[in-house]
Every structure is written in C-alpha cells, then in structure tokens.
Design a protein around this motif. Sequence first.
Motif, PDB file in Angstrom:
ATOM      1  N   SER A 121     103.522  51.141  34.870  1.00 61.82           N
ATOM      2  CA  SER A 121     102.956  51.636  36.127  1.00 61.82           C
ATOM      3  C   SER A 121     103.366  50.729  37.285  1.00 61.82           C
ATOM      4  O   SER A 121     103.685  49.553  37.095  1.00 61.82           O
ATOM      5  N   ALA A 122     103.345  51.276  38.490  1.00 61.45           N
ATOM      6  CA  ALA A 122     103.683  50.494  39.681  1.00 61.45           C
ATOM      7  C   ALA A 122     102.701  49.338  39.847  1.00 61.45           C
ATOM      8  O   ALA A 122     101.535  49.435  39.462  1.00 61.45           O
ATOM      9  N   GLU A 123     103.166  48.246  40.434  1.00 56.89           N
ATOM     10  CA  GLU A 123     102.334  47.046  40.556  1.00 56.89           C
ATOM     11  C   GLU A 123     101.038  47.325  41.308  1.00 56.89           C
ATOM     12  O   GLU A 123      99.960  46.890  40.887  1.00 56.89           O
ATOM     13  N   ALA A 124     101.126  48.053  42.425  1.00 55.03           N
ATOM     14  CA  ALA A 124      99.917  48.361  43.193  1.00 55.03           C
ATOM     15  C   ALA A 124      98.937  49.169  42.357  1.00 55.03           C
ATOM     16  O   ALA A 124      97.720  48.961  42.422  1.00 55.03           O
ATOM     17  N   LEU A 125      99.473  50.077  41.549  1.00 54.18           N
ATOM     18  CA  LEU A 125      98.612  50.902  40.712  1.00 54.18           C
ATOM     19  C   LEU A 125      97.974  50.071  39.604  1.00 54.18           C
ATOM     20  O   LEU A 125      96.806  50.273  39.257  1.00 54.18           O
ATOM     21  N   ARG A 126      98.720  49.098  39.064  1.00 54.59           N
ATOM     22  CA  ARG A 126      98.162  48.243  38.011  1.00 54.59           C
ATOM     23  C   ARG A 126      96.975  47.448  38.537  1.00 54.59           C
ATOM     24  O   ARG A 126      95.980  47.260  37.835  1.00 54.59           O
ATOM     25  N   ARG A 127      97.077  46.957  39.774  1.00 61.10           N
ATOM     26  CA  ARG A 127      95.940  46.225  40.355  1.00 61.10           C
ATOM     27  C   ARG A 127      94.701  47.105  40.407  1.00 61.10           C
ATOM     28  O   ARG A 127      93.599  46.675  40.059  1.00 61.10           O
ATOM     29  N   HIS A 128      94.888  48.331  40.845  1.00 59.25           N
ATOM     30  CA  HIS A 128      93.744  49.235  40.952  1.00 59.25           C
ATOM     31  C   HIS A 128      93.259  49.693  39.579  1.00 59.25           C
ATOM     32  O   HIS A 128      92.064  49.953  39.400  1.00 59.25           O
ATOM     33  N   MET A 129      94.153  49.779  38.597  1.00 56.43           N
ATOM     34  CA  MET A 129      93.729  50.137  37.240  1.00 56.43           C
ATOM     35  C   MET A 129      92.785  49.080  36.680  1.00 56.43           C
ATOM     36  O   MET A 129      91.776  49.398  36.039  1.00 56.43           O
ATOM     37  N   ILE A 130      93.096  47.813  36.939  1.00 60.69           N
ATOM     38  CA  ILE A 130      92.217  46.743  36.467  1.00 60.69           C
ATOM     39  C   ILE A 130      90.898  46.773  37.230  1.00 60.69           C
ATOM     40  O   ILE A 130      89.824  46.540  36.667  1.00 60.69           O
ATOM     41  N   LYS A 131      90.968  47.081  38.514  1.00 60.18           N
ATOM     42  CA  LYS A 131      89.745  47.212  39.310  1.00 60.18           C
ATOM     43  C   LYS A 131      88.863  48.334  38.761  1.00 60.18           C
ATOM     44  O   LYS A 131      87.640  48.181  38.623  1.00 60.18           O
ATOM     45  N   VAL A 132      89.472  49.470  38.420  1.00 57.74           N
ATOM     46  CA  VAL A 132      88.724  50.590  37.833  1.00 57.74           C
ATOM     47  C   VAL A 132      88.143  50.185  36.481  1.00 57.74           C
ATOM     48  O   VAL A 132      86.989  50.500  36.157  1.00 57.74           O
ATOM     49  N   LEU A 133      88.935  49.472  35.687  1.00 57.21           N
ATOM     50  CA  LEU A 133      88.460  49.004  34.383  1.00 57.21           C
ATOM     51  C   LEU A 133      87.233  48.110  34.544  1.00 57.21           C
ATOM     52  O   LEU A 133      86.240  48.259  33.820  1.00 57.21           O
ATOM     53  N   ALA A 134      87.286  47.187  35.506  1.00 58.44           N
ATOM     54  CA  ALA A 134      86.147  46.298  35.754  1.00 58.44           C
ATOM     55  C   ALA A 134      84.917  47.096  36.175  1.00 58.44           C
ATOM     56  O   ALA A 134      83.796  46.810  35.749  1.00 58.44           O
ATOM     57  N   SER A 135      85.130  48.116  37.003  1.00 55.21           N
ATOM     58  CA  SER A 135      84.012  48.949  37.451  1.00 55.21           C
ATOM     59  C   SER A 135      83.368  49.676  36.272  1.00 55.21           C
ATOM     60  O   SER A 135      82.139  49.767  36.176  1.00 55.21           O
ATOM     61  N   ARG A 136      84.185  50.183  35.362  1.00 56.86           N
ATOM     62  CA  ARG A 136      83.639  50.893  34.199  1.00 56.86           C
ATOM     63  C   ARG A 136      82.860  49.958  33.281  1.00 56.86           C
ATOM     64  O   ARG A 136      81.891  50.373  32.642  1.00 56.86           O
ATOM     65  N   LEU A 137      83.298  48.713  33.224  1.00 56.38           N
ATOM     66  CA  LEU A 137      82.600  47.731  32.396  1.00 56.38           C
ATOM     67  C   LEU A 137      81.421  47.101  33.132  1.00 56.38           C
ATOM     68  O   LEU A 137      80.670  46.319  32.550  1.00 56.38           O
ATOM     69  N   GLN A 138      81.303  47.431  34.431  1.00 52.34           N
ATOM     70  CA  GLN A 138      80.251  46.885  35.289  1.00 52.34           C
ATOM     71  C   GLN A 138      80.310  45.361  35.347  1.00 52.34           C
ATOM     72  O   GLN A 138      79.300  44.665  35.218  1.00 52.34           O
ATOM     73  N   VAL A 139      81.535  44.854  35.538  1.00 49.64           N
ATOM     74  CA  VAL A 139      81.725  43.423  35.742  1.00 49.64           C
ATOM     75  C   VAL A 139      82.454  43.221  37.063  1.00 49.64           C
ATOM     76  O   VAL A 139      83.147  44.116  37.556  1.00 49.64           O
ATOM     77  N   SER A 140      82.282  42.055  37.646  1.00 51.11           N
ATOM     78  CA  SER A 140      82.905  41.733  38.924  1.00 51.11           C
ATOM     79  C   SER A 140      84.159  40.894  38.684  1.00 51.11           C
ATOM     80  O   SER A 140      84.100  39.853  38.025  1.00 51.11           O
ATOM     81  N   VAL A 141      85.287  41.360  39.208  1.00 51.07           N
ATOM     82  CA  VAL A 141      86.559  40.654  39.051  1.00 51.07           C
ATOM     83  C   VAL A 141      87.221  40.535  40.415  1.00 51.07           C
ATOM     84  O   VAL A 141      87.440  41.539  41.094  1.00 51.07           O
ATOM     85  N   GLY A 142      87.523  39.316  40.836  1.00 54.47           N
ATOM     86  CA  GLY A 142      88.182  39.093  42.111  1.00 54.47           C
ATOM     87  C   GLY A 142      89.685  39.271  42.013  1.00 54.47           C
ATOM     88  O   GLY A 142      90.236  39.589  40.956  1.00 54.47           O
ATOM     89  N   TYR A 143      90.352  39.039  43.147  1.00 56.28           N
ATOM     90  CA  TYR A 143      91.801  39.244  43.200  1.00 56.28           C
ATOM     91  C   TYR A 143      92.528  38.336  42.218  1.00 56.28           C
ATOM     92  O   TYR A 143      93.450  38.771  41.516  1.00 56.28           O
ATOM     93  N   ASP A 144      92.120  37.062  42.135  1.00 56.68           N
ATOM     94  CA  ASP A 144      92.767  36.140  41.197  1.00 56.68           C
ATOM     95  C   ASP A 144      92.575  36.606  39.759  1.00 56.68           C
ATOM     96  O   ASP A 144      93.485  36.489  38.925  1.00 56.68           O
TER      97      ASP A 144
END
Length: 323
Positions: A121-144
């Motif tokens: 997947s495109a790099e920008a999309l991968r960042r958002h995929m991880i963000k979506v994954l964190a949201s589904r797990l209900q955990v907070s993940v920063g940019y780093d």
Amino acid sequence: FSMSGIAPIAIRQGVRIARPMLACSRDAISAWAHDNHIAWREDHTNMDARFMRNRVRSELLPQIEHYGAHVRRSIARGAEILRSDAEYLDALAARQLDSCLCSSQKAPEVLLIERECFNASAEALRRHMIKVLASRLQVSVGYDGILRMMAFMRNAAAGKQLDFGGGAMAYVDKTHLHVTPPGYNPGLSAHITVPMTIPGETRFTGCRFNTQVLAPEECSLKTVVERCDNNCQYFDLDGIMNPVLIRTRRPGDRMRPLGMTGHKKIQDIMSEHGVPRYLRDRIPLVVVGDEILWLAGYRRGIGAMLTERSKRILEIRLDDEHQ
C-alpha cells in the motif's frame, strides 16, 4: 497525527465527541449569545498561559494577523481541507486494512494482517491503516508509534515483537503481523495432555487431528513423500510402543528433528519458524513417552520412521477446528 483530531465529530477510545460550533469564530458565537440573551461564561483556564493552546490563541495568532486579517480565516479553511482529506484517507485506509486482514484460526481474538498486502500500500495509506487499527483496538498511538509500526511491519524478522501501545502487542511471522488486543490472555494457564484417538478425530486447542491406519498397498513410500507437509505426517504404527498423546510444550522440551543429528529445543524450533510468542503455548506436540514425534504444523521428528517393512502406516492430519 492528522487534522482529523479537530473534526466536528470524533471517536476517542469508543467515546463519541461532538463539537458543533467548531467552524464558528469566537466573535460570532459571542454575538449570537448576546442577541439571544444568553449569558456568556468564560472558562478561567482559557487565560492560563501554561497551556500551549492559550499561548497560541493569545500570543501567536495576534502576531500572525499583522500580516492580514484574512490569515485566521485561511488557517481555518486549510484546517477544514486537511480534516476532510484525513476523513477520506481514513475511510480508504479502513477498506484497505480489511482487505489485508485474515482470520486467525488458532486465536480468533487476534488481528492477523498480511505483511505483503500492507507493505504494498502507499505510504500515506499505511500511516492511516495503522491509525485505523489503533482506533479499532481503542489504543492511542502517536506519529512516532505509527512510524515504528510501519518499520516493524516492513523489516522485522519472524518471531520479533513490538509494544503497540495501550497494552496491545504486535508480533510478526514470515507472512503476517499478529496484533493482540489490550489485556489479551491466550487462555492456557496449565499444561494440557490428551490421548490421540486412533483411528478417529481428536480436538485440541483450536485444532483437530484426524487419524487413520493404512496398509502398505494403500499408501506406498512414494505416496507418503508426495503427501507429507506441515499439516500431514506418516508414522510406522508398529514402531510406536506407547500411547500416542497430544500435549502443549513444557519447559526444557527437546526433539530430534528429521534431517538433523542430535536434539534441539522446541523453543528454538518455534523461534526459527517465526511462531509468535503468544501462540507458542497453544502449539500441539505429538508425543510417545518422552519422545516428540511431531511439532504439529512445523517440524517432524525422526521417531517411528516408515520403512519398506512397515505393515501399518499411521496417517495424522492436522486441521483447523472450524473446517
């Protein structure tokens, strides 16, 4: 890590947060309250310079407005554009993440993501995929944290693990990322041993073993070689002097792997095959007495090998319990 953090409606750890007046200026809200005879109440912390948001509002924005009264509106308009773009990317990322997900047969609670699909997947999309994954797990993940997960997915060797944050853990094997939710417990608090039914079916920790006894004319050595794989093995039943058992691993377990001389630790074999740590206590071992015949799904031992003189051939097939 994106402007979606200032969306009019946002979800934070399962809580729906609405900001219906986010697009309205302070002056517009104050004027509306005055016209409608609504008393204005000021949060005293809004003037506390210890908070960065207040320093930005009271010090930085007035300085920026020296360059033109339109600057504040331009910033607000840019934020709205970025927010709507982020919403679109989040929706796209959610669909892409779903296309990379597959079911974990051994642990249904664990999210299993195909590494090749994710990394393509495109790099920008991968960042958002991880963000979506964190949201589904209900955990907070920063940019780093997002960057660490991207690098982990791309570069980590099989068997490695990463703290995803909030109690969620990530593990990789050669082809998949395994993500366990916060507070995940594999559910095996004790060693398990069950006798194998021969012939017949035996269920064990999310899988099942199907066995049958074959005569040499039904299954030649050539056929055995063709059929053998990680989920199907053959043994000389007459070379087995004790009951065949299925059990979980124990401290210090060793086996004599086929094709090797000497013994090797089960833990080391699992590590070489990239078995995630959270799964290792669920992997079944087929044993006879003190000898491990098969680390099921991964490695066969040298015990009860077939020969031209074998009269009874034991076929053991490993299947997912839900198949």
